[in-house]
Write a protein that holds these residues in place. Structure first.
Motif, mmCIF file in Angstrom:
data_model
loop_
_atom_site.group_PDB
_atom_site.id
_atom_site.type_symbol
_atom_site.label_atom_id
_atom_site.label_comp_id
_atom_site.label_asym_id
_atom_site.label_seq_id
_atom_site.Cartn_x
_atom_site.Cartn_y
_atom_site.Cartn_z
ATOM 1 N N GLN A 196 0.956 -1.364 -0.073
ATOM 2 C CA GLN A 196 -0.060 0.011 -0.218
ATOM 3 C C GLN A 196 0.749 1.468 0.004
ATOM 4 N N TYR A 197 1.805 1.166 0.756
ATOM 5 C CA TYR A 197 2.784 2.443 0.960
ATOM 6 C C TYR A 197 3.562 2.680 -0.590
ATOM 7 N N LEU A 198 4.139 1.401 -1.132
ATOM 8 C CA LEU A 198 4.738 1.684 -2.432
ATOM 9 C C LEU A 198 3.705 2.027 -3.662
ATOM 10 N N LEU A 199 2.436 1.716 -3.395
ATOM 11 C CA LEU A 199 1.652 2.281 -4.429
ATOM 12 C C LEU A 199 1.561 3.771 -4.597
ATOM 13 N N THR A 234 5.751 25.940 3.434
ATOM 14 C CA THR A 234 5.079 24.443 4.028
ATOM 15 C C THR A 234 5.319 24.487 5.438
ATOM 16 N N ARG A 235 4.432 24.633 6.218
ATOM 17 C CA ARG A 235 4.364 24.695 7.720
ATOM 18 C C ARG A 235 3.857 23.334 8.276
ATOM 19 N N ARG A 236 2.720 22.798 7.465
ATOM 20 C CA ARG A 236 2.310 21.535 7.945
ATOM 21 C C ARG A 236 2.284 20.669 6.704
ATOM 22 N N PRO A 237 3.358 19.903 6.652
ATOM 23 C CA PRO A 237 3.650 18.863 5.535
ATOM 24 C C PRO A 237 2.211 17.778 5.413
ATOM 25 N N ARG A 238 2.279 17.292 4.343
ATOM 26 C CA ARG A 238 1.272 16.267 4.266
ATOM 27 C C ARG A 238 1.868 14.959 4.712
ATOM 28 N N VAL A 239 1.163 14.353 5.302
ATOM 29 C CA VAL A 239 1.535 12.916 5.473
ATOM 30 C C VAL A 239 1.199 11.932 4.380
ATOM 31 N N HIS A 240 2.029 10.704 4.279
ATOM 32 C CA HIS A 240 1.933 9.697 3.289
ATOM 33 C C HIS A 240 0.466 9.122 3.737
ATOM 34 N N PRO A 241 -0.318 8.813 2.500
ATOM 35 C CA PRO A 241 -1.852 8.332 2.836
ATOM 36 C C PRO A 241 -1.950 7.238 3.505
ATOM 37 N N LEU A 242 -1.101 6.189 3.729
ATOM 38 C CA LEU A 242 -1.080 5.227 4.523
ATOM 39 C C LEU A 242 -1.228 5.593 5.901
ATOM 40 N N PHE A 243 -0.579 6.631 6.456
ATOM 41 C CA PHE A 243 -0.589 6.862 7.861
ATOM 42 C C PHE A 243 -1.623 7.915 8.301
ATOM 43 N N ARG A 244 -1.961 7.920 9.197
ATOM 44 C CA ARG A 244 -2.908 8.794 10.104
ATOM 45 C C ARG A 244 -1.990 9.306 11.195
ATOM 46 N N VAL A 245 -2.318 10.874 11.419
ATOM 47 C CA VAL A 245 -1.449 11.285 12.447
ATOM 48 C C VAL A 245 -2.172 11.246 13.798
ATOM 49 N N VAL A 246 -1.448 11.064 14.802
ATOM 50 C CA VAL A 246 -1.872 10.873 16.330
ATOM 51 C C VAL A 246 -0.942 11.644 16.936
ATOM 52 N N PRO A 263 0.691 -7.953 -4.492
ATOM 53 C CA PRO A 263 -0.547 -7.577 -4.885
ATOM 54 C C PRO A 263 -1.492 -7.357 -3.515
ATOM 55 N N ALA A 264 -0.705 -8.038 -2.374
ATOM 56 C CA ALA A 264 -1.498 -7.723 -1.085
ATOM 57 C C ALA A 264 -1.807 -6.401 -0.733
ATOM 58 N N ARG A 265 -2.847 -6.071 -0.193
ATOM 59 C CA ARG A 265 -3.181 -4.589 0.324
ATOM 60 C C ARG A 265 -3.336 -4.671 1.910
ATOM 61 N N ALA A 266 -3.350 -3.430 2.342
ATOM 62 C CA ALA A 266 -3.502 -3.269 3.959
ATOM 63 C C ALA A 266 -4.871 -3.122 4.282
ATOM 64 N N SER A 267 -5.298 -3.490 5.392
ATOM 65 C CA SER A 267 -6.751 -3.229 5.490
ATOM 66 C C SER A 267 -6.852 -1.994 6.465
ATOM 67 N N ARG A 268 -5.939 -1.365 6.937
ATOM 68 C CA ARG A 268 -6.018 -0.076 7.858
ATOM 69 C C ARG A 268 -4.883 0.653 7.399
ATOM 70 N N GLN A 269 -5.031 1.857 7.954
ATOM 71 C CA GLN A 269 -4.266 2.985 8.044
ATOM 72 C C GLN A 269 -3.081 2.622 9.415
ATOM 73 N N LEU A 270 -1.627 3.030 9.177
ATOM 74 C CA LEU A 270 -0.774 2.921 10.198
ATOM 75 C C LEU A 270 -0.814 4.429 10.904
ATOM 76 N N SER A 271 -0.545 4.312 12.204
ATOM 77 C CA SER A 271 -0.324 5.410 12.964
ATOM 78 C C SER A 271 1.218 5.945 12.833
ATOM 79 N N VAL A 272 1.173 7.474 12.786
ATOM 80 C CA VAL A 272 2.420 8.214 13.059
ATOM 81 C C VAL A 272 2.352 9.335 13.937
ATOM 82 N N THR A 273 3.054 9.548 14.709
ATOM 83 C CA THR A 273 2.956 10.497 15.678
ATOM 84 C C THR A 273 3.463 11.964 15.316
#
Length: 162
Positions: free
Chosen positions: A58-61, A120-132, A81-91
């Protein structure tokens, strides 16, 4: 090996190619196809997922899509071809640490590319991750707690973006 939590759009051409290669190596490691790098700390967050191979695929896509957007010809068939079923967290602090680290690399390697992101003051996160909320990851190399406050002062807090 650096598997960035930042969106790959911030990487200069050299950095994007390196990320692609390192991502493919990470995929091979996580799929048990190589004996090297098996204990690399950057891979821990992928290993902790129900489908490590799906998560890195998913990351590589997203890395591949960024390459396509730039007119590069990375071979998508190299992605599992495998895919993740959920996002990963990044702090938040991990993301800020990476942003600071990338900016330092670009200052030395490609100041013109860095200039594209000066505002840029708030960089975007890779879409695989959600920020916590949270500190720099314990697997992060090159981070010492005394430097933490300097990083936090330089970069505004990160928030999840649409």
């Amino acid at each position: 090996m650096r598997i960035w939590s930042l969106h790959p759009k911030y990487l200069d051409p050299r950095g994007l190619v390196a990320l692609w290669r390192e991502g493919l190596l990470a995929q091979a490691v996580l799929m048990g196809q190589t004996r090297g790098y098996t204990h690399h700390p950057q891979l821990r967050r992928f290993r902790e997922q129900p489908s490590p191979g799906g998560s890195i695929a998913q990351y590589l896509l997203i890395v591949h899509q960024e390459a396509v957007n730039r007119g590069y010809r990375f071979k998508a068939e190299k992605i599992n071809p495998a895919r993740a079923s959920r996002q990963l967290s990044v702090t938040e602090e991990q993301l800020m640490f990476e942003w600071h680290h990338l900016r330092e690399k670009l200052q030395r390697r490609d100041p013109a590319w860095l200039a594209r992101w000066d505002l840029t003051r708030r960089p975007r996160v890779h879409p695989l991750f959600r920020v916590v909320p949270g500190p720099v990851a314990d697997w992060e190399r090159g981070f010492t707690p005394p430097g933490r406050s300097a990083i936090l002062k330089k970069i505004e807090p990160i928030v999840n973006q649409d």
